[in-house]
Design a protein around this motif. Sequence first.
Motif, PDB file in Angstrom:
ATOM      1  N   ILE A   1       0.845  -1.211   0.000  1.00 46.07           N
ATOM      2  CA  ILE A   1       0.000   0.000   0.000  1.00 46.07           C
ATOM      3  C   ILE A   1       0.879   1.259   0.000  1.00 46.07           C
ATOM      4  O   ILE A   1       0.402   2.351   0.268  1.00 46.07           O
ATOM      5  CB  ILE A   1      -0.978   0.032   1.207  1.00 46.07           C
TER       6      ILE A   1
ATOM      7  N   ALA B   1      -3.326  -1.253  -5.166  1.00 45.52           N
ATOM      8  CA  ALA B   1      -2.634  -1.273  -3.874  1.00 45.52           C
ATOM      9  C   ALA B   1      -3.384  -2.162  -2.896  1.00 45.52           C
ATOM     10  O   ALA B   1      -4.621  -2.228  -2.932  1.00 45.52           O
ATOM     11  CB  ALA B   1      -2.565   0.134  -3.297  1.00 45.52           C
TER      12      ALA B   1
ATOM     13  N   THR C   1      -5.021  -5.197  -0.723  1.00 51.06           N
ATOM     14  CA  THR C   1      -5.746  -6.438  -0.955  1.00 51.06           C
ATOM     15  C   THR C   1      -6.847  -6.238  -1.996  1.00 51.06           C
ATOM     16  O   THR C   1      -7.696  -5.363  -1.821  1.00 51.06           O
ATOM     17  CB  THR C   1      -6.353  -6.941   0.379  1.00 51.06           C
TER      18      THR C   1
ATOM     19  N   ILE D   1     -10.989  -5.187  -1.700  1.00 48.51           N
ATOM     20  CA  ILE D   1     -11.272  -4.299  -0.571  1.00 48.51           C
ATOM     21  C   ILE D   1     -11.327  -2.883  -1.146  1.00 48.51           C
ATOM     22  O   ILE D   1     -10.282  -2.288  -1.433  1.00 48.51           O
ATOM     23  CB  ILE D   1     -10.206  -4.424   0.552  1.00 48.51           C
ATOM     24  N   SER D   2     -12.563  -2.414  -1.403  1.00 42.37           N
ATOM     25  CA  SER D   2     -12.807  -1.152  -2.138  1.00 42.37           C
ATOM     26  C   SER D   2     -12.082  -1.180  -3.483  1.00 42.37           C
ATOM     27  O   SER D   2     -11.580  -0.161  -3.954  1.00 42.37           O
ATOM     28  CB  SER D   2     -12.370   0.071  -1.332  1.00 42.37           C
ATOM     29  N   ASP D   3     -12.001  -2.323  -4.081  1.00 45.61           N
ATOM     30  CA  ASP D   3     -11.342  -2.534  -5.371  1.00 45.61           C
ATOM     31  C   ASP D   3     -12.098  -3.605  -6.157  1.00 45.61           C
ATOM     32  O   ASP D   3     -12.850  -4.382  -5.560  1.00 45.61           O
ATOM     33  CB  ASP D   3      -9.892  -3.022  -5.133  1.00 45.61           C
TER      34      ASP D   3
ATOM     35  N   ALA E   1      -4.947  -1.447   3.877  1.00 45.48           N
ATOM     36  CA  ALA E   1      -4.884  -0.171   4.609  1.00 45.48           C
ATOM     37  C   ALA E   1      -5.760  -0.174   5.851  1.00 45.48           C
ATOM     38  O   ALA E   1      -5.369   0.325   6.899  1.00 45.48           O
ATOM     39  CB  ALA E   1      -5.262   0.972   3.671  1.00 45.48           C
TER      40      ALA E   1
ATOM     41  N   TYR F   1     -12.588   4.681   4.465  1.00 42.38           N
ATOM     42  CA  TYR F   1     -11.552   5.150   3.554  1.00 42.38           C
ATOM     43  C   TYR F   1     -11.951   6.568   3.169  1.00 42.38           C
ATOM     44  O   TYR F   1     -13.144   6.864   3.056  1.00 42.38           O
ATOM     45  CB  TYR F   1     -11.478   4.252   2.294  1.00 42.38           C
TER      46      TYR F   1
ATOM     47  N   LEU G   1       0.034   5.649   5.090  1.00 43.42           N
ATOM     48  CA  LEU G   1       0.618   4.502   5.800  1.00 43.42           C
ATOM     49  C   LEU G   1       1.733   3.851   4.995  1.00 43.42           C
ATOM     50  O   LEU G   1       1.605   3.676   3.777  1.00 43.42           O
ATOM     51  CB  LEU G   1      -0.470   3.466   6.093  1.00 43.42           C
TER      52      LEU G   1
ATOM     53  N   ILE H   1      -5.889   8.305   3.000  1.00 41.16           N
ATOM     54  CA  ILE H   1      -6.325   8.429   4.402  1.00 41.16           C
ATOM     55  C   ILE H   1      -7.285   7.307   4.809  1.00 41.16           C
ATOM     56  O   ILE H   1      -8.197   6.940   4.067  1.00 41.16           O
ATOM     57  CB  ILE H   1      -7.049   9.780   4.602  1.00 41.16           C
TER      58      ILE H   1
END
Length: 281
Positions: free
Chosen positions: A14, A86, A88, A91-93, A117, A162, A191, A221
Motif C-alpha cells: 500500500i 494497492a 488487498t 477491498i474497495s477494489d 490499509a 476510507y 501509511l 487516508i
Amino acid sequence: MTKKGVLYIVATPIGNLEDISLRAIGVLQSVDFIAAEDTRHSQKLLAHLGIKNTLISLHDYNERSQSGELLEKITQGASLALISDAGTPLISDPGYVLVQMAHVQGIRVVPIPGACALIAALSASGLPTDRFVFEGFLPEKPNARRKALEHLKLETRTLIFYEAPHRILESLRALVEILGGEREATLARELTKTFETIRFGTLAELLGWVENDVNQTRGEIVLLVKGAKAPDKTELTAESLHILKILMTELSLKDAVGLTAKMTGIQKQLLYKSGLDLSKS
Ligand code: SAM
C-alpha cells in the motif's frame, strides 16, 4: 479432462514496496497471467520485483465481461493472479464478480494475504479492535453522507472509513456534527510511506488539527472512529419502563419482561422487579 487452473487473490503493497510476501512474489512469477486494475501502474511493481508476466486489465467497468473470459482461460488449465493498484484486491477494489463467478464455476480461489490499509490503520489506531465495521468510502453528496452517518450513530463497533484527501475536512465536520466532537478517533494518513502520520484524539481535536494544517488533507487516508457507548444493561431507562408498562397491559408479566429485555437489552431481572412493583401500584 483438462485440470482447471487456480485463481489467486494476491495482496500487493500500500506504499512501501517491501511490504509484499515471498509467497506473493512466487505466485506472480509462476502464474500464466495477472489481472490488474491499472496495468501501467502494476507494470511498475512487477519491474521493481524483476517479474516478467502478462498483464490483463480488470476494471469495475469491464469486470463482468472480462471475468467470463478470464474464467474460461482458468477452466482450460491456466492459472491467474488478481492484483489491484494497492493492498488487498476486492477491498474497495474490483474483483468481487470474478471471485463470485469462480466459486459458481467450481474454480479454486486461493488468497495470498498481505497489506490492507484498513487493517494496518486499525492495528495502530489505539481504538478497540475486537469488533469493527468497515464502511468503505462515505457517500460524496452531503445528504447521503449525513444519512449514512445518522445510521451509524448508535453503532457500538469501531467504525473504519476510507477517505479521499479532498473530502477529509467535509467528512470530519459531518462526523463532529452527527456523532459528536467528543468521540475518540484516529486519522491514519500515508501509511507505510515517507509522510506516514497516525493521529489519535477526539473528533473535534482531529478536525481542528486538519483545519490548521493543509498537509493533513494530502495523500491517502483511513479514518477510524470509536463506536458509540453500549447501552447500560444494568440501568432502567424511562423508555424501557414505558415499554414494559404497555406490554404488561396485554401480556403476562413473564412475557412482557422477556419482550422488553429483547427490545432494550436491559437485564430481565431488573425488569422483572420493576414489573412486580408496577403491578402492585
Ligand atoms: N485495496 C486497498 C486496501 O487493501 O487497503 C484499498 C483500495 S481503495 C481504492 C484506496 C483507499 O485505501 C485510499 O483512498 C485510502 O483511503 C486507503 N489507502 C490505501 N493506501 C493507503 C495508505 N498507504 N495509507 C492510508 N490509506 C490508504
